[in-house]
Motif scaffolding. Structure first.
Motif, PDB file in Angstrom:
ATOM      1  N   ASN A  53       0.865  -1.174   0.000  1.00 24.33           N
ATOM      2  CA  ASN A  53       0.000   0.000   0.000  1.00 24.33           C
ATOM      3  C   ASN A  53       0.903   1.226   0.000  1.00 24.33           C
ATOM      4  OD1 ASN A  53      -1.480   2.274   0.934  1.00 24.33           O
ATOM      5  ND2 ASN A  53      -3.009   0.928   1.851  1.00 24.33           N
ATOM      6  N   LYS A  54       0.871   1.975  -1.079  1.00 26.40           N
ATOM      7  CA  LYS A  54       1.833   3.067  -1.287  1.00 26.40           C
ATOM      8  C   LYS A  54       1.651   4.231  -0.313  1.00 26.40           C
ATOM      9  CE  LYS A  54       3.157   1.413  -5.573  1.00 26.40           C
ATOM     10  NZ  LYS A  54       3.569   0.104  -5.149  1.00 26.40           N
ATOM     11  N   SER A  55       0.495   4.361   0.300  1.00 24.69           N
ATOM     12  CA  SER A  55       0.314   5.457   1.254  1.00 24.69           C
ATOM     13  C   SER A  55       0.807   5.081   2.652  1.00 24.69           C
ATOM     14  CB  SER A  55      -1.154   5.897   1.316  1.00 24.69           C
ATOM     15  OG  SER A  55      -1.964   4.862   1.825  1.00 24.69           O
ATOM     16  N   LEU A  56       0.884   3.785   2.958  1.00 21.98           N
ATOM     17  CA  LEU A  56       1.261   3.340   4.305  1.00 21.98           C
ATOM     18  C   LEU A  56       2.640   2.696   4.387  1.00 21.98           C
ATOM     19  CD1 LEU A  56      -2.116   1.724   5.398  1.00 21.98           C
ATOM     20  CD2 LEU A  56      -1.242   3.981   5.985  1.00 21.98           C
ATOM     21  N   TRP A  57       3.276   2.441   3.256  1.00 24.04           N
ATOM     22  CA  TRP A  57       4.563   1.759   3.238  1.00 24.04           C
ATOM     23  C   TRP A  57       5.546   2.499   2.341  1.00 24.04           C
ATOM     24  CZ3 TRP A  57       5.787  -2.783   5.913  1.00 24.04           C
ATOM     25  CH2 TRP A  57       4.711  -3.397   6.571  1.00 24.04           C
ATOM     26  N   ASN A  58       6.791   2.551   2.770  1.00 23.83           N
ATOM     27  CA  ASN A  58       7.889   3.065   1.959  1.00 23.83           C
ATOM     28  C   ASN A  58       8.864   1.936   1.685  1.00 23.83           C
ATOM     29  OD1 ASN A  58       7.277   5.773   1.559  1.00 23.83           O
ATOM     30  ND2 ASN A  58       8.409   6.476   3.345  1.00 23.83           N
ATOM     31  N   THR A  59       9.533   2.014   0.551  1.00 25.41           N
ATOM     32  CA  THR A  59      10.663   1.146   0.269  1.00 25.41           C
ATOM     33  C   THR A  59      11.921   1.983   0.431  1.00 25.41           C
ATOM     34  OG1 THR A  59       9.428  -0.278  -1.249  1.00 25.41           O
ATOM     35  CG2 THR A  59      11.828  -0.233  -1.494  1.00 25.41           C
ATOM     36  N   VAL A  60      12.815   1.492   1.261  1.00 22.98           N
ATOM     37  CA  VAL A  60      14.094   2.163   1.503  1.00 22.98           C
ATOM     38  C   VAL A  60      15.162   1.354   0.774  1.00 22.98           C
ATOM     39  CG1 VAL A  60      15.739   2.897   3.257  1.00 22.98           C
ATOM     40  CG2 VAL A  60      13.286   2.936   3.766  1.00 22.98           C
ATOM     41  N   ILE A  61      15.817   1.983  -0.180  1.00 19.84           N
ATOM     42  CA  ILE A  61      16.866   1.319  -0.946  1.00 19.84           C
ATOM     43  C   ILE A  61      18.175   1.483  -0.170  1.00 19.84           C
ATOM     44  CG2 ILE A  61      18.109   1.241  -3.138  1.00 19.84           C
ATOM     45  CD1 ILE A  61      15.509   2.472  -4.401  1.00 19.84           C
ATOM     46  N   LEU A  62      18.748   0.359   0.224  1.00 17.79           N
ATOM     47  CA  LEU A  62      19.948   0.379   1.066  1.00 17.79           C
ATOM     48  C   LEU A  62      21.193   0.527   0.180  1.00 17.79           C
ATOM     49  CD1 LEU A  62      19.015  -2.427   3.619  1.00 17.79           C
ATOM     50  CD2 LEU A  62      18.655   0.047   3.797  1.00 17.79           C
ATOM     51  N   ASP A  63      21.363   1.728  -0.342  1.00 20.51           N
ATOM     52  CA  ASP A  63      22.482   2.009  -1.248  1.00 20.51           C
ATOM     53  C   ASP A  63      23.569   2.850  -0.583  1.00 20.51           C
ATOM     54  OD1 ASP A  63      21.258   4.473  -1.072  1.00 20.51           O
ATOM     55  OD2 ASP A  63      20.793   4.631  -3.201  1.00 20.51           O
ATOM     56  N   GLY A  64      23.451   3.081   0.716  1.00 23.71           N
ATOM     57  CA  GLY A  64      24.451   3.849   1.440  1.00 23.71           C
ATOM     58  C   GLY A  64      24.202   5.349   1.477  1.00 23.71           C
ATOM     59  N   SER A  65      23.124   5.798   0.847  1.00 29.44           N
ATOM     60  CA  SER A  65      22.881   7.241   0.781  1.00 29.44           C
ATOM     61  C   SER A  65      22.115   7.790   1.988  1.00 29.44           C
ATOM     62  CB  SER A  65      22.126   7.586  -0.506  1.00 29.44           C
ATOM     63  OG  SER A  65      20.824   7.020  -0.491  1.00 29.44           O
ATOM     64  N   ILE A  66      21.525   6.919   2.778  1.00 28.05           N
ATOM     65  CA  ILE A  66      20.752   7.350   3.952  1.00 28.05           C
ATOM     66  C   ILE A  66      21.550   6.987   5.205  1.00 28.05           C
ATOM     67  CG2 ILE A  66      18.574   7.123   5.215  1.00 28.05           C
ATOM     68  CD1 ILE A  66      17.283   6.243   2.571  1.00 28.05           C
ATOM     69  N   PRO A  67      21.736   7.930   6.131  1.00 29.67           N
ATOM     70  CA  PRO A  67      22.491   7.629   7.356  1.00 29.67           C
ATOM     71  C   PRO A  67      21.867   6.463   8.134  1.00 29.67           C
ATOM     72  CG  PRO A  67      22.094   9.991   7.172  1.00 29.67           C
ATOM     73  CD  PRO A  67      21.287   9.332   6.093  1.00 29.67           C
ATOM     74  N   GLN A  68      22.728   5.648   8.727  1.00 27.22           N
ATOM     75  CA  GLN A  68      22.263   4.481   9.471  1.00 27.22           C
ATOM     76  C   GLN A  68      21.266   4.862  10.564  1.00 27.22           C
ATOM     77  OE1 GLN A  68      25.201   1.592  10.628  1.00 27.22           O
ATOM     78  NE2 GLN A  68      24.013   1.002  12.431  1.00 27.22           N
ATOM     79  N   GLY A  69      21.526   5.944  11.277  1.00 28.83           N
ATOM     80  CA  GLY A  69      20.616   6.381  12.340  1.00 28.83           C
ATOM     81  C   GLY A  69      19.228   6.697  11.820  1.00 28.83           C
ATOM     82  N   GLU A  70      19.144   7.263  10.642  1.00 28.57           N
ATOM     83  CA  GLU A  70      17.835   7.572  10.050  1.00 28.57           C
ATOM     84  C   GLU A  70      17.102   6.287   9.665  1.00 28.57           C
ATOM     85  OE1 GLU A  70      14.505   9.566   8.796  1.00 28.57           O
ATOM     86  OE2 GLU A  70      16.160  10.293  10.015  1.00 28.57           O
ATOM     87  N   ILE A  71      17.821   5.318   9.136  1.00 28.26           N
ATOM     88  CA  ILE A  71      17.187   4.033   8.793  1.00 28.26           C
ATOM     89  C   ILE A  71      16.715   3.335  10.062  1.00 28.26           C
ATOM     90  CG2 ILE A  71      17.562   1.741   7.813  1.00 28.26           C
ATOM     91  CD1 ILE A  71      19.470   3.089   5.790  1.00 28.26           C
ATOM     92  N   GLU A  72      17.518   3.374  11.115  1.00 23.69           N
ATOM     93  CA  GLU A  72      17.101   2.775  12.387  1.00 23.69           C
ATOM     94  C   GLU A  72      15.853   3.466  12.922  1.00 23.69           C
ATOM     95  OE1 GLU A  72      20.611   3.014  14.816  1.00 23.69           O
ATOM     96  OE2 GLU A  72      21.547   1.288  13.821  1.00 23.69           O
ATOM     97  N   ARG A  73      15.754   4.781  12.780  1.00 22.91           N
ATOM     98  CA  ARG A  73      14.568   5.518  13.218  1.00 22.91           C
ATOM     99  C   ARG A  73      13.346   5.073  12.420  1.00 22.91           C
ATOM    100  NH1 ARG A  73      11.203   9.141  12.036  1.00 22.91           N
ATOM    101  NH2 ARG A  73      12.066   9.510   9.983  1.00 22.91           N
TER     102      ARG A  73
END
Length: 132
Positions: A87-107
Motif C-alpha cells: 500500500n503506497k500510502s502506508l509503506w515506503n521502500t528504503v533502498i539500502l544504497d548507502g545514501s541514507i544515514p544508518q541512524g535515520e534508517i534505524e529511526r
C-alpha cells in the motif's frame, strides 16, 4: 546500512520473528504475527544471473510509515520510494544504497515496529514489552 546490519537491527526488536511467506528471497519480519518490515534484493530480472555481485541491485527494505511522514521522507531521500508491492500510502521502500544515514534508517525501522505494535491489544503490547 547493509543487509547484515539491517537484518540484525530488525531482529533486535522485541519478539521479532523472521518468516519467508513470499519465498526464500524475501525476508519478512513480524512481531506477534504482524509484518513490520521486509528485506529483499531490489528489482533485478534475468540479467542479474550474468552480472558480478558488485553490479547487482541494492537490498530494498519495506517499512510501514505514517502517510504524511512517508511523503516527506520520499521528498528528502531519493532512495525512499513508495512501497514496492505494498500500500503506497502506508509503506515506503528504503533502498539500502548507502545514501541514507544508518541512524535515520534505524529511526524508520523503530517507527514501523511501533506503528504495528500500537494496533495490538494492551495485553500483547505488554507481552512485547513496549509502552505506547
Amino acid at each position: 546500512m547493509d543487509f547484515e546490519r539491517a537484518k540484525a537491527y530488525l531482529l533486535s526488536k522485541p519478539q521479532t520473528e523472521l518468516d519467508f511467506p513470499f519465498g526464500e528471497g524475501v525476508y519478512v519480519f513480524k512481531v506477534k504475527g504482524k509484518m513490520f518490515a521486509t528485506l529483499s534484493v531490489g528489482k533485478m530480472g534475468k540479467e542479474a544471473e550474468t552480472k558480478p555481485a558488485s553490479e547487482l541491485p541494492s537490498w530494498w527494505m519495506n517499512l510501514k510509515c505514517d502517510p504524511d511522514e512517508a511523503a516527506i521522507l520520499r521528498d528528502i531521500f531519493p532512495s525512499v520510494i513508495p512501497g514496492y508491492h505494498m500500500n503506497k500510502s502506508l509503506w515506503n521502500t528504503v533502498i539500502l544504497d548507502g545514501s541514507i544515514p544508518q541512524g535515520e534508517i534505524e529511526r524508520m525501522i523503530d517507527n514501523s515496529f511501533l506503528l504495528v505494535v500500537a494496533k495490538m491489544t494492551k495485553k500483547d503490547q505488554q507481552f512485547i514489552g513496549v509502552q505506547i
